[in-house]
Design a protein around this motif. Sequence first.
Motif, PDB file in Angstrom:
ATOM      1  N   LEU A   1       0.824  -1.200   0.000  1.00  0.00           N
ATOM      2  CA  LEU A   1       0.000   0.000   0.000  1.00  0.00           C
ATOM      3  C   LEU A   1       0.866   1.262   0.000  1.00  0.00           C
ATOM      4  N   VAL A   2       1.859   1.301   0.871  1.00  0.00           N
ATOM      5  CA  VAL A   2       2.737   2.467   0.950  1.00  0.00           C
ATOM      6  C   VAL A   2       3.530   2.623  -0.347  1.00  0.00           C
ATOM      7  N   ALA A   3       4.091   1.528  -0.842  1.00  0.00           N
ATOM      8  CA  ALA A   3       4.886   1.585  -2.075  1.00  0.00           C
ATOM      9  C   ALA A   3       4.051   2.062  -3.256  1.00  0.00           C
ATOM     10  N   SER A   4       2.780   1.709  -3.280  1.00  0.00           N
ATOM     11  CA  SER A   4       1.901   2.110  -4.388  1.00  0.00           C
ATOM     12  C   SER A   4       1.790   3.618  -4.500  1.00  0.00           C
ATOM     13  N   PHE A   5       1.716   4.288  -3.370  1.00  0.00           N
ATOM     14  CA  PHE A   5       1.584   5.743  -3.393  1.00  0.00           C
ATOM     15  C   PHE A   5       2.864   6.441  -3.843  1.00  0.00           C
ATOM     16  N   PHE A   6       4.008   5.826  -3.606  1.00  0.00           N
ATOM     17  CA  PHE A   6       5.268   6.436  -4.023  1.00  0.00           C
ATOM     18  C   PHE A   6       5.673   6.061  -5.447  1.00  0.00           C
ATOM     19  N   PHE A   7       5.408   4.817  -5.843  1.00  0.00           N
ATOM     20  CA  PHE A   7       5.943   4.334  -7.112  1.00  0.00           C
ATOM     21  C   PHE A   7       4.904   4.191  -8.219  1.00  0.00           C
ATOM     22  N   HIS A   8       3.635   4.328  -7.898  1.00  0.00           N
ATOM     23  CA  HIS A   8       2.578   4.252  -8.913  1.00  0.00           C
ATOM     24  C   HIS A   8       1.603   5.411  -8.747  1.00  0.00           C
ATOM     25  N   ALA A   9       2.140   6.591  -8.510  1.00  0.00           N
ATOM     26  CA  ALA A   9       1.330   7.800  -8.299  1.00  0.00           C
ATOM     27  C   ALA A   9       0.843   8.309  -9.655  1.00  0.00           C
ATOM     28  N   TYR A  10      -0.178   7.676 -10.182  1.00  0.00           N
ATOM     29  CA  TYR A  10      -0.677   8.009 -11.516  1.00  0.00           C
ATOM     30  C   TYR A  10      -1.183   9.451 -11.616  1.00  0.00           C
ATOM     31  N   TRP A  11      -1.606  10.006 -10.509  1.00  0.00           N
ATOM     32  CA  TRP A  11      -2.114  11.381 -10.486  1.00  0.00           C
ATOM     33  C   TRP A  11      -0.999  12.413 -10.673  1.00  0.00           C
ATOM     34  N   ALA A  12       0.253  11.964 -10.579  1.00  0.00           N
ATOM     35  CA  ALA A  12       1.376  12.897 -10.658  1.00  0.00           C
ATOM     36  C   ALA A  12       2.183  12.739 -11.936  1.00  0.00           C
TER      37      ALA A  12
ATOM     38  N   PRO B   1       2.359  12.661 -16.378  1.00  0.00           N
ATOM     39  CA  PRO B   1       1.679  13.257 -17.529  1.00  0.00           C
ATOM     40  C   PRO B   1       0.507  12.383 -17.998  1.00  0.00           C
ATOM     41  N   ALA B   2      -0.487  13.013 -18.561  1.00  0.00           N
ATOM     42  CA  ALA B   2      -1.722  12.327 -18.961  1.00  0.00           C
ATOM     43  C   ALA B   2      -1.465  11.131 -19.881  1.00  0.00           C
ATOM     44  N   ASP B   3      -0.475  11.227 -20.767  1.00  0.00           N
ATOM     45  CA  ASP B   3      -0.208  10.123 -21.695  1.00  0.00           C
ATOM     46  C   ASP B   3       0.432   8.914 -21.018  1.00  0.00           C
ATOM     47  N   GLN B   4       0.862   9.057 -19.773  1.00  0.00           N
ATOM     48  CA  GLN B   4       1.465   7.953 -19.019  1.00  0.00           C
ATOM     49  C   GLN B   4       0.544   7.429 -17.917  1.00  0.00           C
ATOM     50  N   GLN B   5      -0.575   8.077 -17.702  1.00  0.00           N
ATOM     51  CA  GLN B   5      -1.415   7.749 -16.560  1.00  0.00           C
ATOM     52  C   GLN B   5      -2.042   6.363 -16.633  1.00  0.00           C
ATOM     53  N   LEU B   6      -2.446   5.910 -17.793  1.00  0.00           N
ATOM     54  CA  LEU B   6      -3.183   4.651 -17.891  1.00  0.00           C
ATOM     55  C   LEU B   6      -2.407   3.478 -17.299  1.00  0.00           C
TER      56      LEU B   6
ATOM     57  N   VAL C   1       0.278   3.474 -15.339  1.00  0.00           N
ATOM     58  CA  VAL C   1       0.605   3.694 -13.935  1.00  0.00           C
ATOM     59  C   VAL C   1      -0.642   3.494 -13.070  1.00  0.00           C
ATOM     60  N   GLN C   2      -1.785   3.936 -13.569  1.00  0.00           N
ATOM     61  CA  GLN C   2      -3.036   3.743 -12.832  1.00  0.00           C
ATOM     62  C   GLN C   2      -3.381   2.253 -12.732  1.00  0.00           C
ATOM     63  N   LEU C   3      -3.181   1.518 -13.796  1.00  0.00           N
ATOM     64  CA  LEU C   3      -3.421   0.068 -13.750  1.00  0.00           C
ATOM     65  C   LEU C   3      -2.516  -0.601 -12.716  1.00  0.00           C
ATOM     66  N   LEU C   4      -1.253  -0.204 -12.677  1.00  0.00           N
ATOM     67  CA  LEU C   4      -0.329  -0.768 -11.694  1.00  0.00           C
ATOM     68  C   LEU C   4      -0.746  -0.400 -10.275  1.00  0.00           C
ATOM     69  N   PHE C   5      -1.189   0.828 -10.078  1.00  0.00           N
ATOM     70  CA  PHE C   5      -1.645   1.263  -8.762  1.00  0.00           C
ATOM     71  C   PHE C   5      -2.824   0.403  -8.297  1.00  0.00           C
ATOM     72  N   PHE C   6      -3.831   0.268  -9.143  1.00  0.00           N
ATOM     73  CA  PHE C   6      -5.022  -0.479  -8.724  1.00  0.00           C
ATOM     74  C   PHE C   6      -4.786  -1.982  -8.681  1.00  0.00           C
ATOM     75  N   LYS C   7      -3.830  -2.484  -9.458  1.00  0.00           N
ATOM     76  CA  LYS C   7      -3.420  -3.890  -9.312  1.00  0.00           C
ATOM     77  C   LYS C   7      -2.862  -4.094  -7.909  1.00  0.00           C
ATOM     78  N   ASN C   8      -2.035  -3.161  -7.468  1.00  0.00           N
ATOM     79  CA  ASN C   8      -1.478  -3.261  -6.118  1.00  0.00           C
ATOM     80  C   ASN C   8      -2.560  -3.162  -5.052  1.00  0.00           C
ATOM     81  N   ILE C   9      -3.554  -2.311  -5.262  1.00  0.00           N
ATOM     82  CA  ILE C   9      -4.651  -2.199  -4.302  1.00  0.00           C
ATOM     83  C   ILE C   9      -5.392  -3.533  -4.215  1.00  0.00           C
ATOM     84  N   ALA C  10      -5.585  -4.200  -5.349  1.00  0.00           N
ATOM     85  CA  ALA C  10      -6.222  -5.515  -5.340  1.00  0.00           C
ATOM     86  C   ALA C  10      -5.359  -6.547  -4.613  1.00  0.00           C
ATOM     87  N   VAL C  11      -4.053  -6.486  -4.799  1.00  0.00           N
ATOM     88  CA  VAL C  11      -3.137  -7.384  -4.094  1.00  0.00           C
ATOM     89  C   VAL C  11      -3.241  -7.152  -2.588  1.00  0.00           C
TER      90      VAL C  11
END
Length: 136
Positions: free
Chosen positions: A83-94, A96-101, A103-113
């Motif tokens: 959970l902590v690592a997701s906020f630092f290493f998969h911060a999709y909100w931070a 550029p828009a063309d990279q968000q998809l 990074v967002q998938l990786l973030f929510f994959k981690n949330i599911a894990v």
Amino acid sequence: MFKTLQNPLSFASRLLLAALFLPAGIGKLTGFAGTVGYIASVGLPLPAVGAALALVVEIVGSLALIAGFGTRIAALVLAAFTLVASFFFHAYWAVPADQQLVVQLLFFKNIAVVGGLLSVAAWGAGGWSLDARREA
């Protein structure tokens, strides 16, 4: 029917969760300098300490899940770490828009894990585990 599948499914879930963390931990061990550099690149303090901590959590936590030893604690530690690592290493909100998809998938994959790990922490390792042998 599900009662008869409880132990094999619990075992499979532990193995599949460990399959995410064990290679990552070994990769951090064998590529320690690269891991330190990556941690430093996101601005975290003491990147060498962070890398060492991450590889220990991932390797020891994975082995605990595989063996079913100290499973609830291992699952909680891995969940908090993820959970902590997701906020630092998969911060999709931070990013550029063309990279968000991605990074967002990786973030929510981690949330599911994290959700899967919390389920293991709540229900335990199942009958096919060292924890079950200790309790018997």
